[in-house]
Design an enzyme around this catalytic site. Structure first.
Site, PDB file in Angstrom:
ATOM      1  CE1 TYR A 139      -3.512  -2.669   0.726  1.00  0.00           C
ATOM      2  CE2 TYR A 139      -4.646  -0.586   1.096  1.00  0.00           C
ATOM      3  CZ  TYR A 139      -4.689  -1.943   0.851  1.00  0.00           C
ATOM      4  OH  TYR A 139      -5.897  -2.563   0.731  1.00  0.00           O
ATOM      5  CE  LYS A 184       2.008 -17.821  -2.922  1.00  0.00           C
ATOM      6  NZ  LYS A 184       1.133 -19.010  -2.989  1.00  0.00           N
ATOM      7  CG  ASP A 216      -1.779 -20.294  -1.590  1.00  0.00           C
ATOM      8  OD1 ASP A 216      -1.267 -20.341  -0.443  1.00  0.00           O
ATOM      9  OD2 ASP A 216      -1.276 -20.880  -2.568  1.00  0.00           O
ATOM     10  CG  ASP A 240      -7.985  -4.734   1.626  1.00  0.00           C
ATOM     11  OD1 ASP A 240      -8.901  -4.238   2.309  1.00  0.00           O
ATOM     12  OD2 ASP A 240      -7.975  -4.711   0.382  1.00  0.00           O
ATOM     13  CG  ASP A 244     -13.584  -6.959   2.257  1.00  0.00           C
ATOM     14  OD1 ASP A 244     -13.396  -6.266   3.277  1.00  0.00           O
ATOM     15  OD2 ASP A 244     -14.060  -6.508   1.208  1.00  0.00           O
TER      16      ASP A 244
HETATM   17  C1  IPM Z   1     -10.284  -1.222   4.161  1.00  0.00           C
HETATM   18  C2  IPM Z   1     -10.564  -0.605   2.819  1.00  0.00           C
HETATM   19  C3  IPM Z   1      -9.420   0.329   2.454  1.00  0.00           C
HETATM   20  C4  IPM Z   1      -8.160  -0.512   2.369  1.00  0.00           C
HETATM   21  C5  IPM Z   1      -9.642   1.129   1.159  1.00  0.00           C
HETATM   22  C6  IPM Z   1     -10.908   1.948   1.242  1.00  0.00           C
HETATM   23  C7  IPM Z   1      -8.450   1.978   0.806  1.00  0.00           C
HETATM   24  O1  IPM Z   1     -10.753  -1.594   1.856  1.00  0.00           O
HETATM   25  O2  IPM Z   1     -10.161  -0.485   5.148  1.00  0.00           O
HETATM   26  O3  IPM Z   1     -10.187  -2.457   4.230  1.00  0.00           O
HETATM   27  O4  IPM Z   1      -7.885  -1.121   1.326  1.00  0.00           O
HETATM   28  O5  IPM Z   1      -7.430  -0.558   3.353  1.00  0.00           O
HETATM   29 MG    MG Z   2     -10.771  -3.553   2.587  1.00  0.00          MG
END
Ligand code: IPM
Ligand code: MG
Length: 345
Positions: A139, A184, A216, A240, A244
């Protein structure tokens, strides 16, 4: 002493759910003698619209001077091709405040279990935390974009890895005493260093088990065997994606809070979900992630354990009572759900 809380309502459903979170905070505060003041600041797309920048100087200064920061949500389709994007403000804020430790707890609410796409026997007993490194890695490495080639640099120092792994071990010590370090290592140099540092740190925590997993295969096991995990720690990009993915287990992003901590200075609390522009302003958004982020703030920034528990129990009771917003399969509006949670405090 009066605690200073800076609020960044942001975009989409952000302002509505922030208001709900603050209503709950106002309702719980007298029960625990919590004395605070709120300072609202422009952030994200709303700040781009009003001030031309997603993280205005005054917002950053207020955040730096705060005792804690509440963030609701940022972003929207109108910024997709814009020169400055709301997300840049979020990344800049994380970096400026040194918020390297992102904590994303995953737990199943029994009343929502049916929303999970996974079989109930698979999600039974799921209770883990994703610890995501938040201010390093790909990032924040150099990004180069040309017409015919592009690159993003992934870099980590020993110190950056060491401090996030320690956060994971400290958490595990108070929980299930197991850390799963995700990398990884069969391909990436950063991951080879990551694994070495994890081994080193583990020596200081003989009471905690360390296991390693390749990202993975971990992505698969998080779905097939989610109850195997206690604390999962990983670098920025993997975290990240995995966080999710982990939101699939409870069946909704709408109930997941998060905390981000620095070595020094204020922590930031925010829902994991985005700004849901499609339902913004309709009064039907689910405020629970925001409300649970307020609970996390009370516990982790202010040591107000009882206040956090009041909120968490009230949320749990409200869901069990069947007061559910549309995304959870119910009919309750945002304000009905917020009122029910306050009534259950
Ligand atoms: C998160 C979001 C952010 C990230 C985006 C909005 C930049 O997806 O906080 O997980 O990738 O960190
Ligand atoms: Mg995110």
């Amino acid at each position: 002493m009066t605690k200073k809380i800076v609020t960044l309502a942001g975009d989409g459903i952000g302002p509505e759910i922030m208001a709900a979170g603050l209503e709950v905070l106002a309702a719980v505060a007298p029960k625990i003698n919590f004395d605070y003041q709120v300072e609202a600041k422009d952030f994200g797309g709303a700040a781009i619209d009003r001030q031309g920048h997603p993280l205005p100087e005054a917002t950053l200064e207020a955040a730096q001077a705060a005792d804690a920061i509440l963030l609701a949500a940022i972003g929207g389709p109108q910024y997709n091709d814009a020169a400055v994007r709301p997300e840049q403000g979020l990344l800049a804020l994380r970096k400026a405040l040194g918020l390297f430790a992102n904590i994303r707890p995953v737990q199943i609410f029994p009343a929502l279990q049916h929303l999970s796409p996974l079989k109930s026997e698979i999600i039974a007993g799921v209770d883990f935390v994703v610890v995501r490194e938040l201010t390093g890695g790909i990032y924040f490495g150099e990004h180069t974009l040309n017409a015919r080639d592009a690159r993003d640099i992934n870099a980590y120092t020993y110190e950056e890895i060491d401090r996030i792994i320690r956060v994971a071990f400290e958490l595990a010590r108070d929980r299930g005493k197991k850390v799963t370090s995700v990398d990884k290592q069969n391909v990436l140099a950063t991951s080879k260093l990551w694994r070495l540092v994890a081994e080193e740190v583990a020596k200081d925590y003989p009471d905690v088990i360390l296991e390693h997993a390749l990202v993975d295969s971990l992505a698969m096991k998080m779905i097939t065997n989610p109850s195997d995990f206690d604390v999962i720690v990983t670098e920025n990009l993997f975290g990240d994606i995995l966080s999710d993915e982990s939101s699939v287990l409870p069946g909704t992003l709408g109930v997941m809070p998060s905390a981000s901590h620095a070595d020094n200075g204020p922590s930031l609390y925010e829902p994991i979900h985005g700004s849901a522009p499609d339902i913004a302003g309709l009064g039907i958004a689910n405020p629970i992630s925001m409300i649970l982020s307020v609970a996390m703030m009370l516990r982790e920034s202010f040591g107000e354990i009882a206040g956090a528990q009041y909120i968490e129990h009230a949320v749990d009771k409200t869901l069990r009572d069947g007061v559910l917003t549309k995304d959870l399969g119910g009919q309750a509006s945002l304000s009905e759900m917020t009122a029910a949670i306050i009534a259950n405090l």
